[in-house]
Design an enzyme around this catalytic site. Structure first.
Site, PDB file in Angstrom:
ATOM      1  N   ARG A 195    -111.871  19.767 -89.449  1.00 58.45           N
ATOM      2  CA  ARG A 195    -113.230  20.253 -89.054  1.00 58.45           C
ATOM      3  C   ARG A 195    -113.185  21.715 -89.542  1.00 58.45           C
ATOM      4  O   ARG A 195    -112.433  22.496 -89.198  1.00 58.45           O
ATOM      5  CB  ARG A 195    -113.116  20.470 -87.576  1.00 58.45           C
ATOM      6  CG  ARG A 195    -113.287  18.990 -86.787  1.00 58.45           C
ATOM      7  CD  ARG A 195    -113.603  18.836 -85.672  1.00 58.45           C
ATOM      8  NE  ARG A 195    -113.538  17.261 -85.099  1.00 58.45           N
ATOM      9  CZ  ARG A 195    -113.795  16.805 -84.104  1.00 58.45           C
ATOM     10  NH1 ARG A 195    -114.261  17.600 -83.012  1.00 58.45           N
ATOM     11  NH2 ARG A 195    -113.372  15.537 -83.747  1.00 58.45           N
ATOM     12  N   GLU A 197    -114.586  24.442 -88.561  1.00 62.42           N
ATOM     13  CA  GLU A 197    -115.187  25.267 -87.447  1.00 62.42           C
ATOM     14  C   GLU A 197    -114.916  26.646 -87.849  1.00 62.42           C
ATOM     15  O   GLU A 197    -113.418  26.853 -88.238  1.00 62.42           O
ATOM     16  CB  GLU A 197    -114.400  24.843 -86.026  1.00 62.42           C
ATOM     17  CG  GLU A 197    -115.021  23.670 -85.638  1.00 62.42           C
ATOM     18  CD  GLU A 197    -114.312  23.125 -84.434  1.00 62.42           C
ATOM     19  OE1 GLU A 197    -115.110  22.747 -83.556  1.00 62.42           O
ATOM     20  OE2 GLU A 197    -113.214  22.453 -84.364  1.00 62.42           O
ATOM     21  N   ARG A 203    -107.749  27.824 -79.267  1.00 61.15           N
ATOM     22  CA  ARG A 203    -107.874  26.397 -78.821  1.00 61.15           C
ATOM     23  C   ARG A 203    -108.202  25.496 -80.059  1.00 61.15           C
ATOM     24  O   ARG A 203    -108.391  24.481 -80.005  1.00 61.15           O
ATOM     25  CB  ARG A 203    -108.450  26.531 -77.867  1.00 61.15           C
ATOM     26  CG  ARG A 203    -109.627  27.291 -77.197  1.00 61.15           C
ATOM     27  CD  ARG A 203    -110.320  27.064 -76.167  1.00 61.15           C
ATOM     28  NE  ARG A 203    -109.519  27.329 -75.070  1.00 61.15           N
ATOM     29  CZ  ARG A 203    -109.878  27.086 -73.647  1.00 61.15           C
ATOM     30  NH1 ARG A 203    -111.047  26.248 -73.586  1.00 61.15           N
ATOM     31  NH2 ARG A 203    -109.462  27.372 -72.860  1.00 61.15           N
ATOM     32  N   HIS A 204    -108.429  26.125 -81.249  1.00 59.14           N
ATOM     33  CA  HIS A 204    -109.014  25.557 -82.412  1.00 59.14           C
ATOM     34  C   HIS A 204    -108.189  25.372 -83.555  1.00 59.14           C
ATOM     35  O   HIS A 204    -107.639  26.409 -83.875  1.00 59.14           O
ATOM     36  CB  HIS A 204    -110.322  25.964 -82.923  1.00 59.14           C
ATOM     37  CG  HIS A 204    -111.563  25.636 -81.832  1.00 59.14           C
ATOM     38  ND1 HIS A 204    -111.806  26.398 -80.623  1.00 59.14           N
ATOM     39  CD2 HIS A 204    -112.038  24.509 -81.530  1.00 59.14           C
ATOM     40  CE1 HIS A 204    -112.658  25.971 -79.929  1.00 59.14           C
ATOM     41  NE2 HIS A 204    -112.923  24.613 -80.495  1.00 59.14           N
ATOM     42  N   GLU A 340    -110.185  21.434 -72.441  1.00 62.05           N
ATOM     43  CA  GLU A 340    -110.514  20.054 -72.742  1.00 62.05           C
ATOM     44  C   GLU A 340    -109.460  19.575 -73.515  1.00 62.05           C
ATOM     45  O   GLU A 340    -109.070  19.970 -74.612  1.00 62.05           O
ATOM     46  CB  GLU A 340    -111.918  19.995 -73.323  1.00 62.05           C
ATOM     47  CG  GLU A 340    -112.332  18.619 -73.826  1.00 62.05           C
ATOM     48  CD  GLU A 340    -113.255  18.652 -75.286  1.00 62.05           C
ATOM     49  OE1 GLU A 340    -114.140  19.437 -75.183  1.00 62.05           O
ATOM     50  OE2 GLU A 340    -112.901  18.354 -76.198  1.00 62.05           O
ATOM     51  N   SER A 343    -111.935  13.724 -75.338  1.00 60.33           N
ATOM     52  CA  SER A 343    -113.267  13.275 -75.044  1.00 60.33           C
ATOM     53  C   SER A 343    -113.807  12.033 -75.441  1.00 60.33           C
ATOM     54  O   SER A 343    -113.099  11.518 -76.181  1.00 60.33           O
ATOM     55  CB  SER A 343    -114.608  13.920 -75.891  1.00 60.33           C
ATOM     56  OG  SER A 343    -114.850  15.281 -75.726  1.00 60.33           O
ATOM     57  N   ARG A 391    -103.497  20.034 -78.405  1.00 63.75           N
ATOM     58  CA  ARG A 391    -104.077  20.440 -77.004  1.00 63.75           C
ATOM     59  C   ARG A 391    -103.092  20.084 -76.056  1.00 63.75           C
ATOM     60  O   ARG A 391    -102.796  20.584 -75.037  1.00 63.75           O
ATOM     61  CB  ARG A 391    -105.729  20.256 -76.977  1.00 63.75           C
ATOM     62  CG  ARG A 391    -106.312  20.902 -77.931  1.00 63.75           C
ATOM     63  CD  ARG A 391    -107.710  21.219 -77.187  1.00 63.75           C
ATOM     64  NE  ARG A 391    -108.518  21.923 -78.343  1.00 63.75           N
ATOM     65  CZ  ARG A 391    -109.869  22.079 -78.143  1.00 63.75           C
ATOM     66  NH1 ARG A 391    -110.386  21.595 -76.968  1.00 63.75           N
ATOM     67  NH2 ARG A 391    -110.504  22.681 -78.641  1.00 63.75           N
TER      68      ARG A 391
HETATM   69  P1  AMO Z   1    -114.126  15.536 -79.789  1.00 67.73           P
HETATM   70  O1  AMO Z   1    -114.836  16.248 -80.936  1.00 67.73           O
HETATM   71  O2  AMO Z   1    -114.186  16.137 -78.363  1.00 67.73           O
HETATM   72  O3  AMO Z   1    -114.321  14.247 -79.673  1.00 67.73           O
HETATM   73  O4  AMO Z   1    -112.616  15.574 -80.238  1.00 67.73           O
HETATM   74  C1  AMO Z   1    -111.606  14.892 -79.407  1.00 67.73           C
HETATM   75  C2  AMO Z   1    -110.488  15.930 -79.120  1.00 67.73           C
HETATM   76  O5  AMO Z   1    -109.745  16.335 -79.914  1.00 67.73           O
HETATM   77  C3  AMO Z   1    -109.422  17.677 -79.860  1.00 67.73           C
HETATM   78  N1  AMO Z   1    -110.076  18.605 -81.034  1.00 67.73           N
HETATM   79  C4  AMO Z   1    -109.255  19.624 -81.573  1.00 67.73           C
HETATM   80  N2  AMO Z   1    -108.349  20.186 -81.403  1.00 67.73           N
HETATM   81  C5  AMO Z   1    -108.075  21.367 -82.062  1.00 67.73           C
HETATM   82  N3  AMO Z   1    -108.743  21.762 -82.908  1.00 67.73           N
HETATM   83  C6  AMO Z   1    -110.114  21.397 -83.341  1.00 67.73           C
HETATM   84  N4  AMO Z   1    -110.780  21.906 -84.002  1.00 67.73           N
HETATM   85  C7  AMO Z   1    -110.545  20.204 -82.588  1.00 67.73           C
HETATM   86  N5  AMO Z   1    -111.585  19.239 -82.393  1.00 67.73           N
HETATM   87  C8  AMO Z   1    -111.087  18.364 -81.530  1.00 67.73           C
HETATM   88  C9  AMO Z   1    -109.662  18.151 -78.543  1.00 67.73           C
HETATM   89  C10 AMO Z   1    -110.796  17.379 -78.082  1.00 67.73           C
HETATM   90  O6  AMO Z   1    -110.914  17.015 -76.870  1.00 67.73           O
HETATM   91  N6  AMO Z   1    -115.386  11.209 -81.658  1.00 67.73           N
HETATM   92  C11 AMO Z   1    -115.125  11.770 -80.377  1.00 67.73           C
HETATM   93  C12 AMO Z   1    -114.251  11.103 -79.407  1.00 67.73           C
HETATM   94  C13 AMO Z   1    -114.684   9.878 -78.871  1.00 67.73           C
HETATM   95  O7  AMO Z   1    -115.692   9.986 -78.288  1.00 67.73           O
HETATM   96  O8  AMO Z   1    -113.926   8.826 -79.082  1.00 67.73           O
HETATM   97  C14 AMO Z   1    -114.528  13.278 -80.647  1.00 67.73           C
HETATM   98  O9  AMO Z   1    -114.218  13.626 -81.808  1.00 67.73           O
HETATM   99  O10 AMO Z   1    -108.728  17.564 -77.977  1.00 67.73           O
END
Ligand code: AMO
Length: 417
Positions: A195, A197, A203-204, A340, A343, A391
């Site tokens: 990602r 971001e 936390r990312h 979180e 999700s 996480r």
């Molecule tokens: P979401 O985008 O909330 O949902 O991602 C799911 C979980 O992945 C982790 N996560 C991350 N951890 C660290 N850095 C990041 N940049 C990052 N992005 C995500 C988090 C988050 O809760 N497709 C949906 C899931 C679904 O509905 O099945 C999804 O990707 O812990």
């Protein structure tokens, strides 16, 4: 018994030499050589430079004195490699390294019991998840990481050149895991997420790992919540039972987790925050700050882990099922002490409604035709989630920065090592 590793520290006290060797166990092996007993061995051990790669033959000592690790009576030592330069970092933590140094030299610092403990727990998390899911009838799959369309919004897609076309790195296996429940009732994947971001937070990451699950033939969202809460409880309790040495090394006490986890409606979460004097600006999603505050309030009520269910449609992905009011969805988050960690939700499995949802979100269905096709031939009601590995690890072990939970970090500024 033959054991191998690297010289972590050594000390000579008169006619005794004590060498600590970092190997596969969290705590080092402690080798004791006595000049009176075996002068040759004593000299070999005494002359080993820090960082040397060695193997030794020996048995655990019956007169264990060291608190730092298991002591061995050594019969012989074989040296495989000696460092050609002094080590660039202090490995035994007399001077704690800065996070930046820890990330740069993690591959070397893994010789330190604290760093090793974190990643041995990470291995247990993956092992426990895989075991739980397979035992519960989920099939492990692998989906492509070079993709033509993203599921989580265009802003965080990394572009790659795929011959003459533009492609992306996968943000999530979302589209593929849903397609697969049209043939396999229960699937899971342990997978990287990429990602783009741009922000730099604790936390990312730009490359993180997820435990992704999709479950068909559900009767409603509760089926998905049950799978996730049981999975998380299994993982945490598995680590609690199987990583005692690692947890002790890290000074972590992991309480036993029991299910069910508390379920809060999205609006209920907002009300709890407001009635506790926390200002909440947003009405469709929760900010990191609001999540953290809610975590504190819920912890006081005895809830480390809780679901927030029914996120408003404007803040969710197109694939979540909407409630009849058209505003709420069957999307949820699972929070662990204010962060979180997962999700998920129930999906829209009805073709026409899915098509409409895509248009409402401004997506061009023709870019997703491969995905949409899977909804035409008997798609069952289904749902699932993505559980973030780093996480989860961060919250279990009380780490303050997500970068402590990844061996090689990919963030806004790091592309090496
Ligand atoms: P979401 O985008 O909330 O949902 O991602 C799911 C979980 O992945 C982790 N996560 C991350 N951890 C660290 N850095 C990041 N940049 C990052 N992005 C995500 C988090 C988050 O809760 N497709 C949906 C899931 C679904 O509905 O099945 C999804 O990707 O812990």
């Amino acid at each position: 018994m033959r054991l191998c590793g690297w010289v972590l520290r050594s000390k000579v006290i008169g006619k005794v030499v004590i060498v600590e060797v970092s190997g596969s166990s969290v705590k080092p092996y402690v080798l004791v050589g006595k000049e009176d007993v075996d002068p040759g061995l004593y000299n070999t051990l005494k002359d080993l430079p820090l960082g040397s790669a060695i193997c030794f033959e020996g048995e655990p000592s019956e007169t264990q004195k060291s608190k730092r690790g298991v002591e061995y009576n050594v019969k012989s030592v074989k040296v495989y490699s000696k460092p050609s330069e002094p080590l660039p970092v202090e490995l035994v933590g007399k001077v704690p390294s800065l996070l930046d140094t820890r990330i740069k030299y993690r591959w070397l610092l893994l010789r330190n019991p604290l760093e090793k403990a974190i990643f041995k727990v990470r291995q247990s998390v993956i092992e426990a998840a895989r075991r739980y899911l397979i035992e519960n009838g989920f099939i492990e799959v692998h989906t492509p990481k070079i993709v033509a369309a993203g599921a989580e919004g265009g802003a965080t897609l990394f572009k790659v050149q795929y011959f003459e076309r533009e492609a992306y790195l996968s943000q999530s296996p979302q589209l593929y895991k849903q397609m697969l429940v049209s043939s396999l009732p229960r699937v899971f994947e342990i997978t990287p997420y990429f990602r783009a971001e741009k922000f730099n937070t604790t936390r990312h990451l730009n490359e993180s790992w997820g435990i992704d699950v999709e479950q068909g033939f559900i009767d409603g969202l509760e089926d998905v919540l049950n799978t996730l809460e049981n999975l998380v409880a299994f993982i945490v309790n598995y680590v609690r039972e199987n990583n005692k040495e690692e947890l002790e090394t890290l000074g972590v006490e992991l309480p036993r987790i029991s299910t069910p986890f508390k379920r809060l409606r999205f609006e209920e979460a907002i009300d709890i925050l407001r009635s506790n004097g926390v200002e909440v600006q947003e009405s469709e999603d929760l900010s990191d700050q609001a999540e953290r505050e809610l975590g504190k309030i819920m912890a006081e009520k005895g809830h480390d882990l809780y679901f927030i269910v029914g996120f408003p449609w404007p803040s969710t992905g197109f694939y979540y099922m909407r409630e009849e009011d058209g505003y709420h969805t069957r999307k949820f988050d699972l929070d662990y002490r204010g962060l979180e960690i997962a999700s998920g939700g129930q999906r829209e499995h009805r073709y026409e409604r899915l098509l409409e949802a895509m248009k409402l979100k401004g997506l061009d269905p023709s870019n997703f035709s491969f995905y949409l096709e899977a909804f035409k031939y008997g798609m069952p009601p289904h749902g699932g989630f993505g559980l973030g590995v780093e996480r989860l690890l961060m919250q279990m072990l009380g780490l303050s920065n997500i970068r402590e939970a990844a061996i090689f970090v990919r963030d806004r500024t790091r592309l090496i090592p």
